[in-house]
Design an enzyme around this catalytic site. Structure first.
Site, PDB file in Angstrom:
ATOM      1  N   GLY A 154       0.766  -1.243   0.000  1.00 30.88           N
ATOM      2  CA  GLY A 154       0.000   0.000   0.000  1.00 30.88           C
ATOM      3  C   GLY A 154       0.795   1.290   0.000  1.00 30.88           C
ATOM      4  O   GLY A 154       0.218   2.361  -0.218  1.00 30.88           O
ATOM      5  N   GLU A 173       4.024  -6.419   1.830  1.00 31.30           N
ATOM      6  CA  GLU A 173       3.689  -6.861   0.466  1.00 31.30           C
ATOM      7  C   GLU A 173       3.703  -5.671  -0.489  1.00 31.30           C
ATOM      8  O   GLU A 173       2.677  -5.295  -1.060  1.00 31.30           O
ATOM      9  CB  GLU A 173       2.294  -7.491   0.462  1.00 31.30           C
ATOM     10  CG  GLU A 173       2.136  -8.679   1.384  1.00 31.30           C
ATOM     11  CD  GLU A 173       0.670  -9.083   1.567  1.00 31.30           C
ATOM     12  OE1 GLU A 173      -0.239  -8.362   1.100  1.00 31.30           O
ATOM     13  OE2 GLU A 173       0.427 -10.121   2.189  1.00 31.30           O
ATOM     14  N   PRO A 174       4.851  -5.047  -0.682  1.00 32.32           N
ATOM     15  CA  PRO A 174       4.879  -3.852  -1.530  1.00 32.32           C
ATOM     16  C   PRO A 174       4.834  -4.192  -3.013  1.00 32.32           C
ATOM     17  O   PRO A 174       5.470  -5.147  -3.459  1.00 32.32           O
ATOM     18  CB  PRO A 174       6.227  -3.218  -1.172  1.00 32.32           C
ATOM     19  CG  PRO A 174       7.088  -4.375  -0.783  1.00 32.32           C
ATOM     20  CD  PRO A 174       6.182  -5.425  -0.190  1.00 32.32           C
ATOM     21  N   GLY A 175       4.073  -3.451  -3.761  1.00 32.24           N
ATOM     22  CA  GLY A 175       4.041  -3.623  -5.203  1.00 32.24           C
ATOM     23  C   GLY A 175       4.467  -2.320  -5.862  1.00 32.24           C
ATOM     24  O   GLY A 175       5.596  -2.150  -6.313  1.00 32.24           O
ATOM     25  N   ARG A 176       3.536  -1.376  -5.835  1.00 36.47           N
ATOM     26  CA  ARG A 176       3.736  -0.092  -6.512  1.00 36.47           C
ATOM     27  C   ARG A 176       5.023   0.622  -6.086  1.00 36.47           C
ATOM     28  O   ARG A 176       5.731   1.183  -6.922  1.00 36.47           O
ATOM     29  CB  ARG A 176       2.535   0.810  -6.186  1.00 36.47           C
ATOM     30  CG  ARG A 176       2.544   2.136  -6.899  1.00 36.47           C
ATOM     31  CD  ARG A 176       1.470   3.068  -6.322  1.00 36.47           C
ATOM     32  NE  ARG A 176       0.244   2.421  -5.988  1.00 36.47           N
ATOM     33  CZ  ARG A 176      -0.846   2.401  -6.755  1.00 36.47           C
ATOM     34  NH1 ARG A 176      -0.847   3.013  -7.918  1.00 36.47           N
ATOM     35  NH2 ARG A 176      -1.944   1.777  -6.355  1.00 36.47           N
ATOM     36  N   ARG A 218      -5.040   3.311 -15.576  1.00 38.07           N
ATOM     37  CA  ARG A 218      -5.199   4.054 -14.322  1.00 38.07           C
ATOM     38  C   ARG A 218      -5.917   5.410 -14.491  1.00 38.07           C
ATOM     39  O   ARG A 218      -6.814   5.721 -13.710  1.00 38.07           O
ATOM     40  CB  ARG A 218      -3.856   4.232 -13.611  1.00 38.07           C
ATOM     41  CG  ARG A 218      -3.133   2.910 -13.353  1.00 38.07           C
ATOM     42  CD  ARG A 218      -1.983   3.042 -12.372  1.00 38.07           C
ATOM     43  NE  ARG A 218      -2.469   3.325 -11.044  1.00 38.07           N
ATOM     44  CZ  ARG A 218      -2.480   4.510 -10.500  1.00 38.07           C
ATOM     45  NH1 ARG A 218      -1.977   5.535 -11.130  1.00 38.07           N
ATOM     46  NH2 ARG A 218      -2.985   4.683  -9.307  1.00 38.07           N
ATOM     47  N   CYS A 269     -11.765   3.719 -28.579  1.00 38.32           N
ATOM     48  CA  CYS A 269     -13.096   4.286 -28.775  1.00 38.32           C
ATOM     49  C   CYS A 269     -13.839   4.471 -27.466  1.00 38.32           C
ATOM     50  O   CYS A 269     -14.830   3.765 -27.204  1.00 38.32           O
ATOM     51  CB  CYS A 269     -13.911   3.389 -29.694  1.00 38.32           C
ATOM     52  SG  CYS A 269     -13.199   3.278 -31.297  1.00 38.32           S
ATOM     53  N   GLU A 270     -13.334   5.319 -26.620  1.00 38.26           N
ATOM     54  CA  GLU A 270     -13.974   5.632 -25.337  1.00 38.26           C
ATOM     55  C   GLU A 270     -13.583   7.059 -25.008  1.00 38.26           C
ATOM     56  O   GLU A 270     -12.399   7.398 -25.062  1.00 38.26           O
ATOM     57  CB  GLU A 270     -13.414   4.749 -24.201  1.00 38.26           C
ATOM     58  CG  GLU A 270     -13.587   3.281 -24.377  1.00 38.26           C
ATOM     59  CD  GLU A 270     -14.656   2.704 -23.467  1.00 38.26           C
ATOM     60  OE1 GLU A 270     -15.202   3.438 -22.621  1.00 38.26           O
ATOM     61  OE2 GLU A 270     -14.935   1.515 -23.634  1.00 38.26           O
ATOM     62  N   TYR A 283       0.939  -1.590 -12.262  1.00 41.34           N
ATOM     63  CA  TYR A 283      -0.451  -1.568 -12.713  1.00 41.34           C
ATOM     64  C   TYR A 283      -0.582  -0.911 -14.094  1.00 41.34           C
ATOM     65  O   TYR A 283      -1.604  -0.309 -14.402  1.00 41.34           O
ATOM     66  CB  TYR A 283      -1.348  -0.881 -11.674  1.00 41.34           C
ATOM     67  CG  TYR A 283      -1.182  -1.480 -10.291  1.00 41.34           C
ATOM     68  CD1 TYR A 283      -1.609  -2.766 -10.027  1.00 41.34           C
ATOM     69  CD2 TYR A 283      -0.550  -0.774  -9.265  1.00 41.34           C
ATOM     70  CE1 TYR A 283      -1.430  -3.341  -8.777  1.00 41.34           C
ATOM     71  CE2 TYR A 283      -0.362  -1.341  -8.006  1.00 41.34           C
ATOM     72  CZ  TYR A 283      -0.798  -2.625  -7.773  1.00 41.34           C
ATOM     73  OH  TYR A 283      -0.622  -3.194  -6.544  1.00 41.34           O
TER      74      TYR A 283
END
Ligand code: LLP
Length: 432
Positions: free
Chosen positions: A250, A284-287, A324, A354-355, A383
């Protein structure tokens, strides 16, 4: 540059402007884009190492393990690099566990979290003998027990408790409030603990919390660590000794350049909270490890007026490569690969999908862009690729890692044949 016999190294880990050109670990990003094409993810091996060590070293001698959250980016080369530095892994599906195994992580280096684990996933997790299955409900615990009994193999479990702490992050990525689907409410967890003594096939090894992602204030993270520490003490009083506490991931990063929590301050806060228990800490680091170590390169493929003061710059990278901004309204810095002193102009940087939500950068001031220019979308290491899709039949981009002055393709660009390899062209799958 040579001066006084000393070679001045201009090498800077990560992404920096050198002579007006954006480089990655000393290698010109323009040169990489020219050879490998765009859209393209580029990662800095040196920054990955630095960010892993910043967290790891901050623990000093306090016993701990970093379980890199594979969901942030599970490219094999990135996982292998982190494994080589001594990282362990946090997996969120049986497929992430399989990928972790191919990266070299042993089962006892993997924790398995996930709010909905299928019977097949649980069976494999139990038989693999993971470091812990982080349990999300009383029902799941019972299913794990049944499998453990059936296989005659006790399961190592951690109970994920929902601490009802507001991570103050974006609501889509906050997980620690009662209203969120994650974890076992604390009262139910206490009740669950009282049932464990007569269940020899369940070994409670830890308690786990994860309150959310991109958390930018220290207090909720400290609060979560204090919370698990208090539970560990309660359990000790009940005669249940844990092996460690898992405080989740987090830790946020700075997407806009404003100051954020330093790894040292974060680790100090959680170690202070847990130290009275004497228990080792799992994070549990990711980012925070991989986010700043990656950029997404996109090329300007069209320019057209938007309003009196602003133009649309249409890139060949959009929500299919970086979800994101569309999903969370997230901000990512965007800069041209070549710095210019020209008067900046106002742009809406959009993707080709196309959005109308496919906007990568809203209301940005950038030096005048020309068709063919390449821009870097910063902090796309986490991510980004992990959440990419084939929407509009867009192929997954290539990924490149720069290491020691060279770049390596760590995933080739998906071809149309790769994309269609799983389809049966209207004849249907062979009848079984
Ligand atoms: N552990 C658990 C149980 C998690 O659910 C997560 C992330 C992590 C660790 C890693 O969190 P980190 O250190 O990366 O913040 N797609 C979103 C982020 C979703 C995070 C989901 N869980 C985004 O792009 O912001």
């Amino acid at each position: 540059m040579i001066s006084g016999g000393i070679v001045e190294s201009r090498f800077v880990a990560g992404f920096s402007l050198v002579d007006h050109h954006l480089q990655c670990d000393g290698v010109d990003l323009g040169a990489i884009a020219a050879v490998e094409g765009t859209p393209l993810y580029v990662y800095s091996a040196e920054l990955l190492r630095a960010r892993f060590h910043a967290l790891d070293d901050a623990f000093g001698t306090y016993p701990h393990a970093l379980h890199y959250a594979l969901k942030a980016n599970s490219n094999l080369a990135i996982g292998r690099l982190l494994h080589g530095l001594g990282s362990c892994a946090d997996a969120n599906s049986i497929w992430e566990i399989d990928v972790a195994r191919r990266m070299g992580f042993r089962p006892d280096q993997i924790v398995f979290t996930g709010v909905g684990k299928s019977p097949e996933e649980l069976e494999r997790a139990v038989t693999l003998g993971l470091k812990a299955i982080n349990v999300e409900s009383a029902g799941e615990l019972a299913r794990i027990e049944a499998l453990a009994v059936a296989h005659g193999q006790p399961a190592r479990v951690a109970v994920r408790i929902n601490p009802d702490i507001d991570a103050k992050s974006h609501p889509h990525i906050s997980t620690g409030l009662k209203i969120n689907k994650f974890g076992v409410p604390v009262d139910a967890a206490r009740e669950l603990f009282t049932t464990l003594s007569g269940r020899p096939y369940l070994k409670l090894v830890a308690v786990h919390v994860h309150i959310g992602s991109q958390v930018t204030s220290l207090e909720p993270l400290r609060g979560a660590a204090e919370f698990v520490a208090a539970i560990a003490v309660e359990l000790r009083r009940m005669g249940m000794e844990l092996e460690y506490v898992d405080v989740g991931g987090g830790l946020g990063i700075s997407y806009d350049g404003s100051p954020v929590i330093e790894p040292r301050a974060y680790v100090e806060a959680i170690v202070d909270a847990v130290r009275p228990t004497g228990l080792p800490i799992v994070i549990e680091p990711g980012r925070s490890i991989v986010g700043p170590a990656g950029v997404l390169l996109g090329r300007v493929i069209d320019l057209k007026p938007r309003n009196a003061i602003s133009d649309f710059a249409v890139l060949d990278a959009g929500m299919t490569e970086l979800m994101r901004p569309a999903l969370y309204g997230a901000f990512h810095r965007i800069e041209p690969l070549r710095a210019s002193g020209a008067e900046p102009r106002h742009y809406e940087l959009v993707g080709p999908v196309c959005e109308s939500s496919d906007v990568v950068g809203r209301d940005r001031m950038l030096p005048p862009l020309a068709i063919g220019d390449v821009v870097a979308i910063r902090d796309a290491g986490a991510y980004g690729s992990a959440m990419a899709s084939n929407y509009n039949r867009r192929p997954l981009p290539a990924e490149v890692m720069v290491d020691d002055g060279h770049w390596h393709v760590i995933r080739r660009r998906q071809s149309i044949d790769d994309m269609l390899a799983l389809e049966f062209g209207g004849k249907g799958a062979p009848v079984r």
